[in-house]
Design a protein around this motif. Structure first.
Motif, PDB file in Angstrom:
ATOM      1  N   SER A  11      55.616  18.102  35.557  1.00 29.11           N
ATOM      2  CA  SER A  11      56.790  18.339  36.406  1.00 29.11           C
ATOM      3  C   SER A  11      57.321  16.972  36.791  1.00 29.11           C
ATOM      4  N   ARG A  12      58.383  16.952  37.552  1.00 37.30           N
ATOM      5  CA  ARG A  12      58.922  15.653  37.979  1.00 37.30           C
ATOM      6  C   ARG A  12      57.898  14.905  38.833  1.00 37.30           C
ATOM      7  N   ASN A  17      54.448  27.011  47.578  1.00 42.58           N
ATOM      8  CA  ASN A  17      54.426  26.094  46.437  1.00 42.58           C
ATOM      9  C   ASN A  17      55.185  24.793  46.704  1.00 42.58           C
ATOM     10  N   TYR A  64      48.534  13.117  51.277  1.00 45.55           N
ATOM     11  CA  TYR A  64      48.630  14.313  50.423  1.00 45.55           C
ATOM     12  C   TYR A  64      47.265  15.014  50.310  1.00 45.55           C
ATOM     13  N   LEU A  92      56.825  24.048  38.925  1.00 48.19           N
ATOM     14  CA  LEU A  92      56.007  25.267  38.883  1.00 48.19           C
ATOM     15  C   LEU A  92      56.686  26.442  39.574  1.00 48.19           C
ATOM     16  N   ASP A  99      64.502  26.654  47.909  1.00 46.12           N
ATOM     17  CA  ASP A  99      64.348  25.229  47.601  1.00 46.12           C
ATOM     18  C   ASP A  99      65.279  24.394  48.465  1.00 46.12           C
TER      19      ASP A  99
HETATM   20  P1  NAI Z   1      58.271  19.697  41.829  1.00 45.25           P
HETATM   21  O1  NAI Z   1      58.701  18.485  42.576  1.00 45.25           O
HETATM   22  O2  NAI Z   1      58.821  19.921  40.473  1.00 45.25           O
HETATM   23  O3  NAI Z   1      58.551  21.012  42.671  1.00 45.25           O
HETATM   24  C1  NAI Z   1      58.437  21.080  44.061  1.00 45.25           C
HETATM   25  C2  NAI Z   1      59.672  21.762  44.610  1.00 45.25           C
HETATM   26  O4  NAI Z   1      59.537  21.897  46.035  1.00 45.25           O
HETATM   27  C3  NAI Z   1      60.949  20.979  44.356  1.00 45.25           C
HETATM   28  O5  NAI Z   1      61.891  21.779  43.695  1.00 45.25           O
HETATM   29  C4  NAI Z   1      61.386  20.559  45.744  1.00 45.25           C
HETATM   30  O6  NAI Z   1      62.791  20.490  45.905  1.00 45.25           O
HETATM   31  C5  NAI Z   1      60.785  21.639  46.609  1.00 45.25           C
HETATM   32  N1  NAI Z   1      60.609  21.201  47.998  1.00 45.25           N
HETATM   33  C6  NAI Z   1      60.131  20.017  48.434  1.00 45.25           C
HETATM   34  N2  NAI Z   1      60.129  19.974  49.763  1.00 45.25           N
HETATM   35  C7  NAI Z   1      60.600  21.152  50.200  1.00 45.25           C
HETATM   36  C8  NAI Z   1      60.816  21.710  51.479  1.00 45.25           C
HETATM   37  N3  NAI Z   1      60.565  21.015  52.588  1.00 45.25           N
HETATM   38  N4  NAI Z   1      61.289  22.970  51.569  1.00 45.25           N
HETATM   39  C9  NAI Z   1      61.567  23.675  50.445  1.00 45.25           C
HETATM   40  N5  NAI Z   1      61.398  23.199  49.202  1.00 45.25           N
HETATM   41  C10 NAI Z   1      60.922  21.956  49.074  1.00 45.25           C
HETATM   42  O7  NAI Z   1      56.670  19.626  41.760  1.00 45.25           O
HETATM   43  P2  NAI Z   1      55.593  20.651  41.131  1.00 45.25           P
HETATM   44  O8  NAI Z   1      54.713  19.852  40.276  1.00 45.25           O
HETATM   45  O9  NAI Z   1      56.225  21.849  40.572  1.00 45.25           O
HETATM   46  O10 NAI Z   1      54.744  21.043  42.436  1.00 45.25           O
HETATM   47  C11 NAI Z   1      54.605  22.352  42.931  1.00 45.25           C
HETATM   48  C12 NAI Z   1      53.405  22.398  43.857  1.00 45.25           C
HETATM   49  O11 NAI Z   1      52.217  22.155  43.119  1.00 45.25           O
HETATM   50  C13 NAI Z   1      53.426  21.351  44.965  1.00 45.25           C
HETATM   51  O12 NAI Z   1      52.888  21.901  46.142  1.00 45.25           O
HETATM   52  C14 NAI Z   1      52.510  20.274  44.433  1.00 45.25           C
HETATM   53  O13 NAI Z   1      51.970  19.482  45.480  1.00 45.25           O
HETATM   54  C15 NAI Z   1      51.484  21.107  43.726  1.00 45.25           C
HETATM   55  N6  NAI Z   1      50.714  20.407  42.714  1.00 45.25           N
HETATM   56  C16 NAI Z   1      51.267  20.057  41.517  1.00 45.25           C
HETATM   57  C17 NAI Z   1      50.516  19.417  40.571  1.00 45.25           C
HETATM   58  C18 NAI Z   1      51.043  19.111  39.231  1.00 45.25           C
HETATM   59  O14 NAI Z   1      50.249  18.660  38.365  1.00 45.25           O
HETATM   60  N7  NAI Z   1      52.326  19.313  38.962  1.00 45.25           N
HETATM   61  C19 NAI Z   1      49.128  19.004  40.844  1.00 45.25           C
HETATM   62  C20 NAI Z   1      48.608  19.484  42.082  1.00 45.25           C
HETATM   63  C21 NAI Z   1      49.401  20.136  42.979  1.00 45.25           C
END
Ligand code: NAI
Length: 318
Positions: free
Chosen positions: A198-199, A99, A164, A21, A40
């Motif tokens: 997403s992953r 995010n 979480y 996202l 990131d």
């Molecule tokens: P994703 O794994 O594709 O993206 C998350 C990104 O955050 C990754 O690129 C990762 O490298 C980065 N990241 C992780 N830890 C980090 C840190 N300590 N410092 C900086 N960057 C860091 O996952 P997605 O799905 O895009 O998730 C984005 C947000 O949305 C997250 O907060 C997730 O919990 C939330 N979310 C996503 C859902 C979904 O359906 N995809 C559902 C509910 C919440």
């Protein structure tokens, strides 16, 4: 057609923008005139490892399309460094999108301290550190837009996700308070609970479902909430598959008890139906109006001249 929302002259920080996202947000803001900090850490979805290529790739993509972007590889736990990147390169920060996130799913019985702590650190401490570093700039310029990323897991609970869920709902309380503190400085703060491919979700949802949950479909909501024309603050929005809705708290009508010797557990048990009756709800954005309830209690009291009894001293257990 509605006019295009633009962000010219503004700086947007997107944490975790190397994929999923966050990448979608960053590419969008880069295409609408904003200067973007693509943060990131570049680790795995479980929070292992680190690297610069995820953020670099998105920066290249934005620049190739004619946009302005710079990478930052710090963990969100080091929020000052991320905001400093915005100030050093672009001289300001207008929008912060918290995010970044990871998962450490495990049944509560098998939860290790490290699973609990790492989730807390990335989601809660990370959002706090980034917001805290941005806040003085927001206040000084009397402008800021902040998005926190919660989750259905936090709002409703979800098997194997106590860590979480706790962290994600913490972000709701955090953001509600920031919305109140930020209001007079035109700092508007909202929560999104997205659902998207997403992953993070590719291992838990089948491909045909994921196909209907495109991550770019979360972008328009974030765009509206972070635009200068927005007036919404302190709200929670669900977004996924093209559906966008607002969530809020609902309070049952409840039951009122005389704060005297009749106020017993047995009395509550007898009126339990009323306590949980949602047929006449209200939708509070603050605590119950204690004064209003006391006034109502006084009216019910047989002797209005007697002093208002002290709630705590008068509770008698049956
Ligand atoms: P994703 O794994 O594709 O993206 C998350 C990104 O955050 C990754 O690129 C990762 O490298 C980065 N990241 C992780 N830890 C980090 C840190 N300590 N410092 C900086 N960057 C860091 O996952 P997605 O799905 O895009 O998730 C984005 C947000 O949305 C997250 O907060 C997730 O919990 C939330 N979310 C996503 C859902 C979904 O359906 N995809 C559902 C509910 C919440």
């Amino acid at each position: 057609a509605p006019s295009e929302l633009r962000y010219d002259g503004q700086t947007v920080v997107v944490t975790g923008a190397g994929g999923g996202l966050g990448r979608e947000y960053a590419v969008f803001f880069g295409s609408r005139g904003a200067s973007v900090v693509v943060n990131d850490l570049g680790g795995s979805f479980k929070g292992e490892g680190a690297g610069s290529s995820a953020a670099d790739k998105v920066v290249s993509e934005i620049r190739a399309a004619g946009g302005k972007a710079v990478a930052n590889y710090d963990s969100v736990e080091n929020g000052e460094a991320i905001i400093k990147t915005a100030i050093d390169h672009f001289g300001r920060i207008d929008v912060l999108i918290n995010n970044a996130g990871i998962l450490r799913d495990v049944s509560f019985k098998n939860m290790k301290q490290a699973d609990w702590d790492l989730i807390y650190k990335v989601h809660v401490k990370g959002a706090y550190k980034c917001a805290h570093a941005a806040w003085p700039y927001f206040r000084k310029q009397k402008y800021g837009r902040l998005i926190s990323t919660a989750s259905a897991a936090g709002l409703f609970g979800s098997f194997g996700q106590t860590n979480y869920s706790a962290a994600k709902l913490a972000l709701v309380g955090f953001t509600e308070t920031l919305a109140k503190e930020g209001l007079k400085y035109n700092i508007l703060c909202n929560v999104i609970a997205p659902i998207a491919a997403s992953r993070m979700t590719e291992t838990v949802m089948p491909p045909d479902v994921l196909e209907k949950l495109k991550p770019e479909w979360i972008v328009p909501l974030v765009a509206v909430l972070t635009h200068k024309s927005n007036t919404e603050t302190g709200a929670i929005f669900e977004a996924g598959g093209g559906h966008i809705a607002r969530l809020r708290w609902e309070r049952s009508k409840g039951a009122l008890f005389k704060p005297d010797d009749s106020f017993t557990p047995g009395a509550i048990a007898a009126k339990w139906k009323d306590v949980v009756d949602f047929s006449q709800p209200d939708h509070p954005d603050g605590p119950a109006d204690a004064l209003g309830l006391l006034e109502a209690a006084t009216q019910l009291s047989p002797s209005p001249k007697t002093e208002q009894p002290n709630f705590k001293d008068k509770v008698v257990l049956v």
